[in-house]
Motif scaffolding. Structure first.
Motif, PDB file in Angstrom:
ATOM      1  N   GLY A 295       0.903  -1.194  -0.124  1.00  0.00           N
ATOM      2  CA  GLY A 295      -0.053   0.149   0.039  1.00  0.00           C
ATOM      3  C   GLY A 295       0.872   1.294  -0.100  1.00  0.00           C
ATOM      4  N   SER A 296       1.917   1.393   0.959  1.00  0.00           N
ATOM      5  CA  SER A 296       2.735   2.593   0.901  1.00  0.00           C
ATOM      6  C   SER A 296       3.572   2.529  -0.191  1.00  0.00           C
ATOM      7  CB  SER A 296       3.453   2.459   2.088  1.00  0.00           C
ATOM      8  OG  SER A 296       4.113   1.433   2.564  1.00  0.00           O
ATOM      9  N   TRP A 297       4.068   1.544  -0.674  1.00  0.00           N
ATOM     10  CA  TRP A 297       5.214   1.372  -1.909  1.00  0.00           C
ATOM     11  C   TRP A 297       4.620   2.084  -3.194  1.00  0.00           C
ATOM     12  CZ3 TRP A 297       7.224  -4.270  -0.946  1.00  0.00           C
ATOM     13  CH2 TRP A 297       7.842  -4.406   0.427  1.00  0.00           C
ATOM     14  N   LEU A 298       3.420   1.616  -3.281  1.00  0.00           N
ATOM     15  CA  LEU A 298       2.587   1.859  -4.614  1.00  0.00           C
ATOM     16  C   LEU A 298       1.503   2.917  -4.650  1.00  0.00           C
ATOM     17  CD1 LEU A 298       1.930  -1.972  -5.925  1.00  0.00           C
ATOM     18  CD2 LEU A 298       4.077  -0.355  -6.382  1.00  0.00           C
ATOM     19  N   PHE A 454      14.839  10.499   4.722  1.00  0.00           N
ATOM     20  CA  PHE A 454      14.117  10.555   3.449  1.00  0.00           C
ATOM     21  C   PHE A 454      13.927   9.137   3.007  1.00  0.00           C
ATOM     22  CE2 PHE A 454      14.189  11.126  -1.202  1.00  0.00           C
ATOM     23  CZ  PHE A 454      12.969  11.686  -1.403  1.00  0.00           C
ATOM     24  N   SER A 455      12.452   8.739   3.137  1.00  0.00           N
ATOM     25  CA  SER A 455      12.309   7.347   2.421  1.00  0.00           C
ATOM     26  C   SER A 455      11.111   7.298   1.611  1.00  0.00           C
ATOM     27  CB  SER A 455      11.783   6.660   3.698  1.00  0.00           C
ATOM     28  OG  SER A 455      11.514   5.221   3.210  1.00  0.00           O
ATOM     29  N   PRO A 456      11.763   7.532   0.265  1.00  0.00           N
ATOM     30  CA  PRO A 456      10.649   7.982  -0.878  1.00  0.00           C
ATOM     31  C   PRO A 456       9.715   6.699  -0.931  1.00  0.00           C
ATOM     32  CG  PRO A 456      12.793   7.686  -1.767  1.00  0.00           C
ATOM     33  CD  PRO A 456      13.012   7.690  -0.119  1.00  0.00           C
ATOM     34  N   LEU A 457      10.365   5.435  -0.853  1.00  0.00           N
ATOM     35  CA  LEU A 457       9.284   4.426  -0.971  1.00  0.00           C
ATOM     36  C   LEU A 457       8.223   4.293   0.044  1.00  0.00           C
ATOM     37  CD1 LEU A 457      11.938   1.220  -1.310  1.00  0.00           C
ATOM     38  CD2 LEU A 457      10.320   2.053  -3.058  1.00  0.00           C
ATOM     39  N   MET A 458       8.027   4.767   1.089  1.00  0.00           N
ATOM     40  CA  MET A 458       7.069   4.962   1.636  1.00  0.00           C
ATOM     41  C   MET A 458       6.056   6.350   1.910  1.00  0.00           C
ATOM     42  SD  MET A 458       7.392   2.141   3.627  1.00  0.00           S
ATOM     43  CE  MET A 458       6.436   2.435   4.875  1.00  0.00           C
ATOM     44  N   THR A 459       6.621   7.104   0.963  1.00  0.00           N
ATOM     45  CA  THR A 459       5.917   8.515   0.909  1.00  0.00           C
ATOM     46  C   THR A 459       5.743   8.924  -0.531  1.00  0.00           C
ATOM     47  OG1 THR A 459       7.989   9.760   1.448  1.00  0.00           O
ATOM     48  CG2 THR A 459       6.689   9.086   3.294  1.00  0.00           C
ATOM     49  N   ALA A 461       4.874   7.688  -3.534  1.00  0.00           N
ATOM     50  CA  ALA A 461       3.742   7.419  -4.180  1.00  0.00           C
ATOM     51  C   ALA A 461       2.296   7.994  -3.930  1.00  0.00           C
ATOM     52  CB  ALA A 461       3.566   5.988  -4.276  1.00  0.00           C
ATOM     53  N   VAL A 462       2.410   8.399  -2.264  1.00  0.00           N
ATOM     54  CA  VAL A 462       1.043   9.008  -2.013  1.00  0.00           C
ATOM     55  C   VAL A 462       1.226  10.503  -1.987  1.00  0.00           C
ATOM     56  CG1 VAL A 462      -0.180   9.386   0.210  1.00  0.00           C
ATOM     57  CG2 VAL A 462       0.799   7.134  -0.256  1.00  0.00           C
ATOM     58  N   LEU A 463       2.555  10.920  -1.892  1.00  0.00           N
ATOM     59  CA  LEU A 463       2.433  12.472  -1.931  1.00  0.00           C
ATOM     60  C   LEU A 463       3.152  13.212  -3.262  1.00  0.00           C
ATOM     61  CD1 LEU A 463       4.712  13.085   1.445  1.00  0.00           C
ATOM     62  CD2 LEU A 463       2.353  13.384   1.034  1.00  0.00           C
ATOM     63  N   GLY A 464       3.381  11.788  -4.349  1.00  0.00           N
ATOM     64  CA  GLY A 464       3.404  12.481  -5.684  1.00  0.00           C
ATOM     65  C   GLY A 464       4.986  13.224  -5.623  1.00  0.00           C
ATOM     66  N   THR A 465       6.012  12.764  -5.161  1.00  0.00           N
ATOM     67  CA  THR A 465       7.267  13.423  -4.849  1.00  0.00           C
ATOM     68  C   THR A 465       8.035  13.236  -6.451  1.00  0.00           C
ATOM     69  OG1 THR A 465       7.364  12.591  -2.668  1.00  0.00           O
ATOM     70  CG2 THR A 465       9.300  13.396  -3.706  1.00  0.00           C
TER      71      THR A 465
END
Length: 784
Positions: A295-298, A454-459, A461-465
């Protein structure tokens, strides 16, 4: 073409509902009815029922009604996307599919479960695996523990926990694992906490966030010799804090040696879907089970976590709860089944690859920044980037830039660590506020202290970084580094200046991210503690107010809401051009002015009160003397008038005036003689403050000149050159006594300030009888 009209209507209704819930443009109409409206108060169920539009409108109001300040929730809803709609549609379809007949439901759920399991096993390189779908990410590990207990204790199904008394099971968890994981497992399994063994991390060699394999081997041997049964080992492929991976290959060999089960979890497992995978993470494919949080990864909302495992006995899996004979339980995989089909294999890999590229972009930029230390396991592929601000002292080697870019390993004292923790806490909060799309947060590590993660795998996809968000994060970091370095360098100078200044007290608060904390010390003069505390609070509050009214770039506050010192002035971050001496002088002068005004007002009140009492006593005494002089007959109303007509009594009015400047009572005879009230002495002119310095046009207060700023940028804030300049600019001392001159000057200024604040006024205090005497004397004169 859609065959089933119910599915078509369901998809249409879902789109309309999501459009209505995500529409947040009606806030203006809701503002007037936001407080204490009927729909926000729980009430009875309406008998007639409501239509679907009204119910969705109520849901929208509940979702967005109280989120004026919390914009992150609304931002997440805007980035749900169509893949998120597919996941939400899965929950609606699960409810619809559950009403099918049993045979058709069994075929459909079996197909959904087998497809999803096959896709995930191939995607994450886990061959011949089974899958368990669960809402809580810890539930999968819990069911795995029950499976291992059923496997290692053959009579557990019949005798239950009685078989555990002969050989106590032991579960091994790394000290870097999630907080409370071991206790949660013991509570759910009904095991004592002694069954949980925390394995320390490396202290001498390797990463300090990896499990110490040699120490684990000794712990297992000790447990075996004491009659215990090593049951399961929980390893990490990406620790929750720093994102490091344990030595899974060696741990797997150790588990095979002692017939233990190896379970792996962590964010780095997502990189198994990429083409290039590090050898440390690739070893996770040989473990007995792993937990995936897709869920958090994708960026998929409301999808279950998945635990992949290998086991040959399906009856034990059923007994442990990993499989279910109920078809409805298998529908948990339906939202994930729809979302995976919508994204496809390439879409899933692209999202994970994009997150890895974001972390690499940030890591490359951090290497070129001074005073930034990173803590990553692999500089070539590290999905999690942890960094912190750290500044060496002045005697450090400026050329050793390679040592600066290394991992965070520095022998510092306890007080220095608290200071750096406070500064990095402030840095993380500032970056998260300035670049919310980056998803950075603050993490507490055992060895490094407070760091920014900074952990983009967790954030992402949700935040659209995106890449530009990372670049913006680096730009903001470049702007904050000079502020941090300047504040850290000037803290010591500020402390020394405050300790040398009379009337100021330096408060050491290592958890404050700023220049420092100061308190104006109030001279009590024998007052009790409560009154002194109130007066101290009043003076420091007024001092804070006056400092904030100054036109400066500094921030003055009362400190943190919880845990801060009382009756203090907290000074925030500063820049390198700060004039610390001027700042401290201004704080001390402002505090003295507030104290003198307060003391003068208090003394004046006391003097006036005593003056009034003394005037009343003198007037009462004067009245008694007048009665003796006039006699008793003159006090009789009719007789006194006749007697005063025949024999007038000449009496001068005896009044009293109170001189505020001198603080004494004076007679009013001169006033009646001259027919004018004396003005007293003229107050001296207002002295000019010694703190007023010549400034350039547009230069704010507490700023150094250009010469001082250049010198400060080249050397430290407290340098020998600055001391020489101050000695040159200092006026020559007076011959009689160099130490007594400043004290006498301070006393003179203090007297001038008192004379300036006080006003020379006179106040006539007379009794009624004296006024009557004046009236009687005038009547007698008119009769004559």
């Amino acid at each position: 073409k859609m065959v089933d009209p119910t599915l078509a209507e369901m998809g249409k209704n879902l789109n309309e509902a999501m459009k209505m819930l995500e529409d947040n443009q009606k806030k203006v109409e809701e503002e007037n009815e936001k407080k204490y409206v009927r729909k926000d108060i729980p009430g009875p169920l309406q008998g007639s029922g409501q239509d679907m539009v009204s119910i969705l409108q109520l849901v929208q109001n509940l979702m967005h009604g109280e989120e004026e300040e919390e914009t992150s929730q609304a931002y997440r809803l805007q980035n749900v996307g169509e893949q998120g709609h597919m996941a939400l549609l899965g929950h609606s379809l699960a409810a619809y599919i559950s009403v099918l007949d049993r045979e058709r439901l069994r075929k459909l759920t079996t197909r959904i479960l087998s497809d999803t399991t096959l896709w995930l096993c191939r995607l994450f390189r886990y061959e011949n695996g089974s899958a368990y779908y669960h809402e809580d990410d810890r539930e999968g590990l819990l069911k795995i523990c029950r499976l291992v207990i059923h496997t290692r204790y053959e009579d557990y199904t019949v005798e239950g926990f009685n078989v555990l008394y002969t050989k106590q099971p032991v579960i091994y968890i790394s000290s870097a694992a999630r907080t409370g994981l071991g206790q949660a497992l013991c509570n759910q399994l009904g095991l004592p906490l002694s069954c949980m063994c925390r394995v320390p991390c490396n202290t001498m060699f390797g990463s300090q966030h990896q499990m110490d394999v040699a120490l684990l081997d000794r712990l297992i041997k000790d447990d075996v010799e004491s009659g215990k049964l090593p049951l399961l080992l929980v390893a990490s492929a990406g620790t929750p804090g720093a994102g490091h991976t344990d030595k899974l290959g060696r741990l797997k060999e150790l588990c095979e040696q002692y017939n233990m089960w190896l379970h792996v979890e962590g964010v780095n497992l997502a990189t198994l879907a990429l083409g290039y995978v590090s050898s440390s993470v690739l070893a996770a494919t040989k473990c007995d089970s792993m937990t995936l949080t897709l869920g958090s990864w994708l960026g998929l909302p409301a999808v279950p976590a998945v635990t992949l495992y290998r086991h040959e006995d399906p009856s034990l899996s059923l007994a442990a709860g990993l499989t279910s004979s109920q078809p409805v339980e298998k529908l948990r995989a339906l939202p994930l089944w729809l979302s995976l089909q919508y994204l496809g294999h390439d879409g899933i890999v692209e999202r994970i690859k994009h997150a890895s590229q974001l972390s690499q972009r940030l890591l490359e930029n951090l290497k070129n920044l001074d005073f930034i230390k990173t803590s990553v396991e692999d500089e070539l592929s590290s999905p999690v980037v942890v960094f912190k601000f750290f500044q060496e002292y002045s005697n450090r080697d400026q050329t050793s830039h390679a040592a600066q870019a290394s991992t965070i390993q520095h022998p510092i004292t306890s007080s220095e660590r608290h200071i750096y923790d406070a500064f990095n806490q402030w840095l993380g909060e500032q970056l998260a506020q300035l670049v919310p799309a980056s998803g950075v947060d603050v993490v507490e590590l055992e060895d490094e202290g407070t760091c920014v993660r900074f952990s983009p795998l967790m954030t992402s996809a949700v935040l659209g970084t995106e890449i530009q968000d990372v670049d913006q994060l680096v730009d903001c970091l470049k702007l904050k580094i000079p502020v941090l370095t300047s504040t850290l360098q000037l803290r010591e100078e500020f402390e020394q200046e405050v300790r040398r200044t009379v009337g100021l007290l330096y408060i050491e608060d290592l958890s404050w991210p700023g220049l420092g904390v100061v308190r104006y010390s109030y001279h009590s003069d024998g007052k009790n503690d409560d009154k002194q505390e109130k007066e101290l609070e009043k003076i420091n509050t007024e001092l804070l107010k006056k400092l904030n009214e100054l036109e400066s770039d500094l921030t003055f506050s009362l400190g943190p809401e919880f845990g801060g010192q009382k009756n203090c002035v907290y000074i925030g971050m500063v820049t390198e051009d700060l004039d610390v001496s001027e700042l401290v002088e201004t704080i001390a002068a402002t505090g003295r002015e507030i104290e003198e005004n307060s003391r003068l007002l208090e003394n004046m009140t006391e003097v006036v009160r005593k003056g009034i009492q003394e005037a009343q006593l003198q007037l009462q005494k004067a009245n008694e003397e007048r009665l003796l002089e006039e006699g008793l007959l003159r006090q009789i109303p009719v007789v006194g008038s006749v007697l005063n007509w025949f024999s007038p009594f000449q009496a001068s009015p005896k009044g009293r005036t109170f001189n505020l400047t001198a603080g004494s009572l004076e007679s009013t005879e001169s006033t009646y003689v001259s027919k004018a009230q004396g003005t007293g002495t003229t107050p001296p002119p207002t002295p000019t403050s010694s703190l007023a310095r010549q400034r350039l046009p547009g230069q704010k207060i507490f700023k150094r000149g250009l010469r001082s700023s250049d010198a400060f940028s080249e050397t430290s804030s407290v340098s020998h050159c600055d001391d020489l300049e101050k000695m040159d600019q200092r006026p020559p001392a007076l011959p009689p006594g160099p130490e007594q001159g400043p004290l006498e000057t301070a006393k003179t200024e203090e007297q001038k300030e008192v004379a300036q604040i006080t006003k020379t006024g006179t106040e006539d205090i007379q009794s009624d009888k004296t006024a009557n005497d004046c009236v009687k004397a005038e009547e007698q004169e008119s009769h004559r």
